[in-house]
Design a protein around this motif. Structure first.
Motif, PDB file in Angstrom:
ATOM      1  N   ILE A 187       1.047  -1.350   0.099  1.00 15.40           N
ATOM      2  CA  ILE A 187      -0.081  -0.173   0.019  1.00 15.40           C
ATOM      3  C   ILE A 187       0.822   1.103  -0.283  1.00 15.40           C
ATOM      4  O   ILE A 187       1.640   1.308   0.451  1.00 15.40           O
ATOM      5  N   ILE A 188       0.271   2.380  -1.254  1.00 16.60           N
ATOM      6  CA  ILE A 188       1.800   3.666  -1.364  1.00 16.60           C
ATOM      7  C   ILE A 188       0.487   4.413  -0.617  1.00 16.60           C
ATOM      8  O   ILE A 188      -0.343   4.854  -1.306  1.00 16.60           O
ATOM      9  N   ARG A 236      -2.059  15.915  12.587  1.00 13.62           N
ATOM     10  CA  ARG A 236      -1.147  15.728  11.908  1.00 13.62           C
ATOM     11  C   ARG A 236      -1.422  14.905  10.746  1.00 13.62           C
ATOM     12  O   ARG A 236      -2.054  14.437  11.107  1.00 13.62           O
ATOM     13  N   THR A 237      -1.816  14.697   9.463  1.00  9.06           N
ATOM     14  CA  THR A 237      -1.601  14.094   8.076  1.00  9.06           C
ATOM     15  C   THR A 237      -0.279  13.167   7.915  1.00  9.06           C
ATOM     16  O   THR A 237       1.107  14.056   7.322  1.00  9.06           O
ATOM     17  N   MET A 238      -0.705  12.365   7.928  1.00 11.82           N
ATOM     18  CA  MET A 238       0.596  10.674   7.944  1.00 11.82           C
ATOM     19  C   MET A 238       0.049   9.976   6.533  1.00 11.82           C
ATOM     20  O   MET A 238      -0.886   9.714   6.260  1.00 11.82           O
ATOM     21  N   LEU A 239       1.294  10.088   5.873  1.00 10.89           N
ATOM     22  CA  LEU A 239       1.107   8.776   4.575  1.00 10.89           C
ATOM     23  C   LEU A 239       1.911   7.705   5.334  1.00 10.89           C
ATOM     24  O   LEU A 239       2.865   7.690   6.002  1.00 10.89           O
ATOM     25  N   LEU A 240       1.237   6.416   5.154  1.00 14.07           N
ATOM     26  CA  LEU A 240       1.772   5.247   5.315  1.00 14.07           C
ATOM     27  C   LEU A 240       2.162   4.511   4.355  1.00 14.07           C
ATOM     28  O   LEU A 240       1.320   4.224   3.025  1.00 14.07           O
ATOM     29  N   THR A 241       3.079   3.633   4.150  1.00 17.40           N
ATOM     30  CA  THR A 241       3.506   2.706   3.373  1.00 17.40           C
ATOM     31  C   THR A 241       3.514   1.788   3.595  1.00 17.40           C
ATOM     32  O   THR A 241       4.294   1.204   4.968  1.00 17.40           O
ATOM     33  N   ALA A 242       2.669   0.667   3.354  1.00 21.89           N
ATOM     34  CA  ALA A 242       3.184  -0.770   3.825  1.00 21.89           C
ATOM     35  C   ALA A 242       3.385  -1.905   2.966  1.00 21.89           C
ATOM     36  O   ALA A 242       2.664  -1.670   2.247  1.00 21.89           O
ATOM     37  N   ARG A 243       3.988  -2.445   3.187  1.00 23.27           N
ATOM     38  CA  ARG A 243       4.396  -3.461   2.242  1.00 23.27           C
ATOM     39  C   ARG A 243       4.595  -5.130   2.653  1.00 23.27           C
ATOM     40  O   ARG A 243       5.579  -4.886   4.247  1.00 23.27           O
TER      41      ARG A 243
END
Lengths: 118, 334
Positions: free
Chosen positions: B87-88, B102-109
């Motif tokens: 997920i990017i 806060r606005t966080m951008l999560l990238t999961a692998r």
């Protein structure tokens, strides 16, 4: 009887330009006025066939005028540089024809014709 | 390979992995299949102000008094991740006790182990709050610039229209139009230059400079410092330009001995600006039979744009203009 148009625009030069343009097409111009207060005062004496509104009047927004016109079934167009006037002037401006700024004569006349069915 | 070698290999691998995790500039977590933190990057500890002890080995939702127990994150980890291996930039908005909203951008692998029975999850967390704020501010600035430009073009178009062609050669028309156009350009320069505030003196100096062939031709009397807004600067520039061109054509500035004195006062507890324009030493003055467009422009600009008043006196020894403008809160350019 010529059709009447109320012009609300706070910048004198632009207001004059619109007035001369519309008079050239045989319209009778109410105003121009540059404030909400002056516009509402004029509207108390007479309702025009149609109105042409600037959205940002410098110190205030034109919204109360638009709401008054809507409540009295007077159609109106805006002449504004904003792409989405409703973002600034509120829902009452959603979907209203925009003659643009700088205002193109043909676009302006087309908008007014559409509103008055002339 | 003996036990010793194997241990060394695993240890090297572990150190390498830790090194990689720490090299990542953004906060990053390595989670096991049950969502317990196996490892975390240095940036994670720094950004969220937590230490190793309270992080490693704990379930992600329990970290820092449950600050990561976020519905969107639960949804991401429980529903989305099992179906997609990566997920990017999944956006999550959340209020963190130490950081605020806060606005966080999560990238999961997901990393599947060769044995196939377990997996590890890499989760990187990029704080995009400042970037989003900057982007928004930039968008607003662009919108404002665009709006301002369209308004300026409308004024230029209107002035071109209203500058009459009657009894004028094409060259005369062009000169009159360009004079007004130049005043507009000066006003823009003044109103939006990236420097300190613009006072009446600066405006007078700049607009009247082209008319002061000799220093004594245009005398600007010192007055109170007062800041002018963009709207006022534009209108006053055009008015001063008309006054000056009229003086240069018919009034005091049309002869070498003539002089214009300009002064101003701030009155009534800073609520009014009074500007005086006094010509002397010019040819005898008489009231024109018909008010020209120039003087109409002056009256209308002051009355309509600035809600002020103008008095013009065609005194025989010199033309005078007095302008009174209310100093309200400065309106934005419209």
């Amino acid at each position: 009887m010529p059709e009447t148009v109320l012009i609300v625009e706070d910048e004198f030069f632009i207001a004059m330009d619109l007035q001369l343009m519309l008079e050239g097409y045989g319209w009778r111009v109410m105003g121009p006025v540059g404030t909400v207060k002056d516009a509402l005062l004029l509207l108390e004496t007479e309702l025009p066939s149609v109105a042409l509104l600037d959205v940002n009047l410098g110190r205030e927004l034109v919204t109360p005028v638009a709401e008054y016109l809507k409540a009295h079934d007077v159609p109106f167009a805006v002449a504004t540089a904003y792409d989405r006037p409703e973002q600034y002037g509120g829902e009452v401006l959603a979907g209203v024809p925009n003659a643009g700024k700088p205002t193109d004569e043909r676009r302006l006349m087309a908008a007014l014709m559409q509103l008055t069915g002339r | 390979m003996n036990m010793e070698d194997l241990y060394r290999l695993l240890r090297t691998g572990h150190i390498q992995a830790q090194g990689i995790v720490d090299t990542v500039a953004d906060p990053m977590l390595v989670l096991d299949a049950s969502l317990c933190v196996q490892n975390a990057s240095r940036a994670f500890f720094e950004t969220f102000k937590v230490d190793r002890e309270e992080t490693i080995g704990h379930p992600i939702y329990k970290l820092g008094n449950g600050q990561w127990d976020i519905p969107e994150l639960r949804r991401l980890l429980a529903d989305v991740i099992p179906k997609a291996t990566a997920i990017i930039n999944f956006e999550v908005e959340h209020t963190f006790p130490a950081l605020g909203r806060r606005t966080m951008l999560l990238t999961a692998r997901t990393l599947f182990h060769p044995d196939g029975a377990s997996h590890t999850l890499l989760l990187s967390i990029v704080d995009a709050t400042d970037r989003y704020r900057r982007d928004m501010a930039k968008d607003m600035l662009f919108g404002e610039l665009r709006h301002r430009m369209k308004n300026l073009l409308s004024v230029v178009k209107a002035i071109a229209h209203q500058t009459t062609t009657q009894d004028r050669s094409a060259k005369e028309y062009r000169d009159v139009f360009l004079g007004r156009f130049s005043a507009l350009i000066e006003a823009q320069e003044l109103a939006y230059a990236e420097q300190d505030e613009v006072g009446v003196d600066r405006l007078l100096n700049i607009i009247l400079a082209p008319y002061a062939d000799k220093p004594e031709a245009v005398v600007i009397e010192p007055g109170e410092a007062i800041e002018l807004g963009p709207h006022m600067i534009m209108s006053l520039s055009l008015v001063l330009h008309e006054l000056a061109t009229n003086a240069a054509k018919y009034g005091a500035l049309s002869v070498p001995s003539g002089q214009v004195r300009v002064g101003w006062q701030v009155e009534d507890a800073n609520s009014k600006l009074r500007l005086k324009w006094v010509e002397s030493g010019g040819p005898p003055v008489s009231r024109p039979a018909v008010a020209g467009y120039g003087s109409q422009l002056i009256r209308s600009t002051i009355a309509y744009n600035l809600h002020g008043e103008v008095e013009q006196d065609y005194a025989v020894d010199g033309f005078r203009t007095e302008i009174v403008i209310p100093l309200g809160t400065a309106p934005s350019s419209s």
